[in-house]
Scaffold this motif. Sequence first.
Motif, PDB file in Angstrom:
ATOM      1  N   ARG A 126       0.834  -1.207   0.000  1.00 23.64           N
ATOM      2  CA  ARG A 126       0.000   0.000   0.000  1.00 23.64           C
ATOM      3  C   ARG A 126       0.867   1.256   0.000  1.00 23.64           C
ATOM      4  O   ARG A 126       0.548   2.238  -0.674  1.00 23.64           O
ATOM      5  N   ARG A 127       1.947   1.227   0.757  1.00 26.40           N
ATOM      6  CA  ARG A 127       2.844   2.384   0.795  1.00 26.40           C
ATOM      7  C   ARG A 127       3.453   2.642  -0.575  1.00 26.40           C
ATOM      8  O   ARG A 127       3.567   3.789  -1.012  1.00 26.40           O
ATOM      9  N   ILE A 128       3.835   1.580  -1.291  1.00 22.32           N
ATOM     10  CA  ILE A 128       4.375   1.744  -2.641  1.00 22.32           C
ATOM     11  C   ILE A 128       3.347   2.397  -3.557  1.00 22.32           C
ATOM     12  O   ILE A 128       3.659   3.293  -4.340  1.00 22.32           O
ATOM     13  N   GLY A 129       2.088   1.939  -3.457  1.00 19.73           N
ATOM     14  CA  GLY A 129       1.028   2.534  -4.267  1.00 19.73           C
ATOM     15  C   GLY A 129       0.825   4.005  -3.953  1.00 19.73           C
ATOM     16  O   GLY A 129       0.659   4.836  -4.854  1.00 19.73           O
ATOM     17  N   MET A 130       0.842   4.357  -2.666  1.00 20.66           N
ATOM     18  CA  MET A 130       0.688   5.751  -2.261  1.00 20.66           C
ATOM     19  C   MET A 130       1.819   6.617  -2.818  1.00 20.66           C
ATOM     20  O   MET A 130       1.586   7.725  -3.334  1.00 20.66           O
TER      21      MET A 130
END
Length: 234
Positions: A126-130
């Motif tokens: 999720r952090r990568i997507g953000m």
Amino acid sequence: MKTLIIIPAYNEEGSIAQVIRNIREHAPHVDVVVVNDGSKDRTEEVARAAGADVITMPFNVGIGGGMQTGYLYAFHNQYDVAVQMDADGQHRAEDLPRLLEQAKSSDLVIGSRYVEQTAYRSSASRRIGMLFFSGLVSMVTGQRFTDTTSGFRAANRKVIALYASYYPADYPEVESIVYLKRRGCRIAEVPAEMRSREAGRSSITPIRSIYYMVKVTLSVLMSASRMRGVKTSG
């Protein structure tokens, strides 16, 4: 400022009452409307009992349709500011004063988990997507953003009118920023803490995450090309 809190909700009977109570505690002067997006549980009943106005959709229209309904309600009732908050308890009412203060000088204010260090932690994927979407939007708009997927936002009258006219349908947080930048809106980020959801479960599955990445990336790039077209013609 005449302020409305818009809470889109789908099957959130376990958390919606506490969300409304927290808003009443920290921002007693605001109005609250829950857009009950075709829930199959007691979301509508619980929200009304907690003191909120409720708009119940006849079937599930998704976050985009639900939010546009809220902005239409804000527009027709002549609110100065409309704030989007999640129904699952992730957004803290304690941060509302900060967003509302910044809304005096910005068209849209985003409560960001990353403009300053906060206690929020997410999964690596999720952090990568953000990070990907924040970088993409920063690149196409020319303004640095740190948290384009945050749904904790305060909009002034100009943005209320724009969103009442058009709001992206699927996973709209990212695309809706580019939409506003195309129309010359001033957008700011302020620090905001966020919690884990209090009840229920996220609707974003691994398959939907892939769809989200592809669909939103294409939408942002198309919006960016339209932005360049407007600048060229100007």
